[in-house]
Motif scaffolding. Structure first.
Motif, PDB file in Angstrom:
ATOM      1  N   VAL A  22       0.849  -1.176   0.000  1.00  0.00           N
ATOM      2  CA  VAL A  22       0.000   0.000   0.000  1.00  0.00           C
ATOM      3  C   VAL A  22       0.893   1.236   0.000  1.00  0.00           C
ATOM      4  CG1 VAL A  22      -1.713   1.310   1.301  1.00  0.00           C
ATOM      5  CG2 VAL A  22      -1.846  -1.192   1.214  1.00  0.00           C
ATOM      6  N   ILE A  23       0.591   2.161  -0.881  1.00  0.00           N
ATOM      7  CA  ILE A  23       1.352   3.408  -0.957  1.00  0.00           C
ATOM      8  C   ILE A  23       0.622   4.437  -0.110  1.00  0.00           C
ATOM      9  CG2 ILE A  23       2.163   5.248  -2.467  1.00  0.00           C
ATOM     10  CD1 ILE A  23       2.197   3.138  -4.715  1.00  0.00           C
ATOM     11  N   PRO A  24       1.286   4.929   0.935  1.00  0.00           N
ATOM     12  CA  PRO A  24       0.603   5.933   1.759  1.00  0.00           C
ATOM     13  C   PRO A  24       0.363   7.203   0.963  1.00  0.00           C
ATOM     14  CG  PRO A  24       2.876   5.635   2.465  1.00  0.00           C
ATOM     15  CD  PRO A  24       2.625   4.639   1.372  1.00  0.00           C
ATOM     16  N   GLU A  25      -0.805   7.774   1.143  1.00  0.00           N
ATOM     17  CA  GLU A  25      -1.157   8.986   0.412  1.00  0.00           C
ATOM     18  C   GLU A  25      -1.108  10.187   1.336  1.00  0.00           C
ATOM     19  OE1 GLU A  25      -4.905   8.583  -1.503  1.00  0.00           O
ATOM     20  OE2 GLU A  25      -4.362   6.719  -2.483  1.00  0.00           O
ATOM     21  N   ASP A  26      -0.561  11.251   0.830  1.00  0.00           N
ATOM     22  CA  ASP A  26      -0.550  12.513   1.553  1.00  0.00           C
ATOM     23  C   ASP A  26      -1.740  13.312   1.042  1.00  0.00           C
ATOM     24  OD1 ASP A  26      -0.163  14.999   2.648  1.00  0.00           O
ATOM     25  OD2 ASP A  26       1.960  15.134   2.114  1.00  0.00           O
ATOM     26  N   HIS A  27      -2.877  13.187   1.744  1.00  0.00           N
ATOM     27  CA  HIS A  27      -4.115  13.806   1.272  1.00  0.00           C
ATOM     28  C   HIS A  27      -4.005  15.315   1.150  1.00  0.00           C
ATOM     29  CE1 HIS A  27      -6.448  10.161   1.079  1.00  0.00           C
ATOM     30  NE2 HIS A  27      -5.968   9.812   2.246  1.00  0.00           N
ATOM     31  N   SER A  28      -3.265  15.955   2.033  1.00  0.00           N
ATOM     32  CA  SER A  28      -3.136  17.409   1.932  1.00  0.00           C
ATOM     33  C   SER A  28      -2.383  17.797   0.668  1.00  0.00           C
ATOM     34  CB  SER A  28      -2.434  17.981   3.168  1.00  0.00           C
ATOM     35  OG  SER A  28      -1.120  17.453   3.286  1.00  0.00           O
ATOM     36  N   GLN A  29      -1.383  17.020   0.303  1.00  0.00           N
ATOM     37  CA  GLN A  29      -0.634  17.298  -0.920  1.00  0.00           C
ATOM     38  C   GLN A  29      -1.506  17.085  -2.153  1.00  0.00           C
ATOM     39  OE1 GLN A  29       2.851  14.862  -1.443  1.00  0.00           O
ATOM     40  NE2 GLN A  29       3.640  16.110  -3.100  1.00  0.00           N
ATOM     41  N   ILE A  30      -2.313  16.044  -2.145  1.00  0.00           N
ATOM     42  CA  ILE A  30      -3.215  15.780  -3.268  1.00  0.00           C
ATOM     43  C   ILE A  30      -4.234  16.905  -3.392  1.00  0.00           C
ATOM     44  CG2 ILE A  30      -5.030  14.240  -4.128  1.00  0.00           C
ATOM     45  CD1 ILE A  30      -3.413  11.927  -2.826  1.00  0.00           C
ATOM     46  N   GLN A  31      -4.827  17.323  -2.267  1.00  0.00           N
ATOM     47  CA  GLN A  31      -5.809  18.403  -2.289  1.00  0.00           C
ATOM     48  C   GLN A  31      -5.185  19.699  -2.793  1.00  0.00           C
ATOM     49  OE1 GLN A  31      -8.942  18.321  -2.069  1.00  0.00           O
ATOM     50  NE2 GLN A  31      -9.184  16.240  -1.360  1.00  0.00           N
ATOM     51  N   GLN A  32      -3.971  19.983  -2.362  1.00  0.00           N
ATOM     52  CA  GLN A  32      -3.279  21.194  -2.808  1.00  0.00           C
ATOM     53  C   GLN A  32      -3.073  21.145  -4.319  1.00  0.00           C
ATOM     54  OE1 GLN A  32       0.581  21.766  -1.084  1.00  0.00           O
ATOM     55  NE2 GLN A  32       0.883  23.749  -2.033  1.00  0.00           N
ATOM     56  N   TYR A  33      -2.656  20.007  -4.836  1.00  0.00           N
ATOM     57  CA  TYR A  33      -2.461  19.870  -6.278  1.00  0.00           C
ATOM     58  C   TYR A  33      -3.764  20.098  -7.024  1.00  0.00           C
ATOM     59  CZ  TYR A  33      -1.632  17.865 -10.839  1.00  0.00           C
ATOM     60  OH  TYR A  33      -1.556  17.673 -12.193  1.00  0.00           O
ATOM     61  N   MET A  34      -4.855  19.496  -6.530  1.00  0.00           N
ATOM     62  CA  MET A  34      -6.134  19.591  -7.217  1.00  0.00           C
ATOM     63  C   MET A  34      -6.682  21.017  -7.216  1.00  0.00           C
ATOM     64  SD  MET A  34      -6.595  16.653  -8.465  1.00  0.00           S
ATOM     65  CE  MET A  34      -8.291  16.432  -8.910  1.00  0.00           C
ATOM     66  N   THR A  35      -6.420  21.790  -6.173  1.00  0.00           N
ATOM     67  CA  THR A  35      -6.911  23.163  -6.147  1.00  0.00           C
ATOM     68  C   THR A  35      -6.041  24.097  -6.984  1.00  0.00           C
ATOM     69  OG1 THR A  35      -5.724  23.599  -4.082  1.00  0.00           O
ATOM     70  CG2 THR A  35      -8.043  22.953  -3.907  1.00  0.00           C
ATOM     71  N   GLN A  36      -4.769  23.773  -7.135  1.00  0.00           N
ATOM     72  CA  GLN A  36      -3.862  24.631  -7.897  1.00  0.00           C
ATOM     73  C   GLN A  36      -3.887  24.347  -9.391  1.00  0.00           C
ATOM     74  OE1 GLN A  36      -0.034  24.085  -6.104  1.00  0.00           O
ATOM     75  NE2 GLN A  36      -0.461  25.491  -4.419  1.00  0.00           N
ATOM     76  N   ASN A  37      -4.297  23.180  -9.767  1.00  0.00           N
ATOM     77  CA  ASN A  37      -4.296  22.777 -11.176  1.00  0.00           C
ATOM     78  C   ASN A  37      -5.714  22.542 -11.651  1.00  0.00           C
ATOM     79  OD1 ASN A  37      -1.301  22.392 -11.736  1.00  0.00           O
ATOM     80  ND2 ASN A  37      -1.600  21.220  -9.864  1.00  0.00           N
ATOM     81  N   GLN A  38      -5.894  22.710 -12.937  1.00  0.00           N
ATOM     82  CA  GLN A  38      -7.226  22.499 -13.497  1.00  0.00           C
ATOM     83  C   GLN A  38      -7.606  21.036 -13.347  1.00  0.00           C
ATOM     84  OE1 GLN A  38      -7.636  23.509 -17.582  1.00  0.00           O
ATOM     85  NE2 GLN A  38      -9.790  23.042 -17.635  1.00  0.00           N
ATOM     86  N   ASN A  39      -8.790  20.808 -12.851  1.00  0.00           N
ATOM     87  CA  ASN A  39      -9.303  19.462 -12.659  1.00  0.00           C
ATOM     88  C   ASN A  39     -10.466  19.252 -13.623  1.00  0.00           C
ATOM     89  OD1 ASN A  39     -10.314  17.043 -11.818  1.00  0.00           O
ATOM     90  ND2 ASN A  39     -10.724  17.670  -9.722  1.00  0.00           N
ATOM     91  N   PRO A  40     -10.276  18.499 -14.709  1.00  0.00           N
ATOM     92  CA  PRO A  40     -11.341  18.357 -15.709  1.00  0.00           C
ATOM     93  C   PRO A  40     -12.580  17.652 -15.194  1.00  0.00           C
ATOM     94  CG  PRO A  40      -9.559  16.847 -16.187  1.00  0.00           C
ATOM     95  CD  PRO A  40      -9.093  17.733 -15.064  1.00  0.00           C
TER      96      PRO A  40
END
Length: 112
Positions: free
Chosen positions: A84-102
């Motif tokens: 299992v690859i641990p996910e950094d949810h805050s990093q994912i959320q930051q990416y999604m808010t900064q980049n266009q999410n189709p």
């Protein structure tokens, strides 16, 4: 000249076309430098995915595409082979808010 196709042949051809189009749009989106063209390809990819899933569901319902539930023991065995690859949810959320999410738009926006 195309002969008369039955429903199974037409749905299979449609699904194969949607799958191919989706792959091409995804590939193209990753290669685009122009943000507008990139966004178009991302949206077209998402539309292809959505339409392909609808077609697949129709085909399963009609019995054209066999669907069987996987054996839980087999799923567990395959899952145990991978860590299992641990996910950094805050990093994912930051990416999604900064980049266009189709996928963060309504479906009517996807067709524009």
């Amino acid at each position: 000249m195309i002969e008369n196709m039955n429903d199974r042949e037409m749905t299979t051809a449609n699904l194969l076309t949607l799958n191919r189009a989706g792959r091409e749009y995804a590939w193209s989106a990753m290669e685009m430098a122009n943000p507008e063209v990139r966004s178009f390809c991302q949206t077209a990819f998402m539309m292809s995915c959505s339409h392909a899933y609808d077609m697949w569901q129709y085909m399963v319902k009609k019995g054209y595409y066999p669907l069987e539930t996987a054996d839980p023991a087999v799923i567990g065995k395959i899952g145990a082979m991978h860590q299992v690859i641990p996910e950094d949810h805050s990093q994912i959320q930051q990416y999604m808010t900064q980049n266009q999410n189709p996928i963060a738009v309504s479906s009517d926006q996807m067709y524009q």
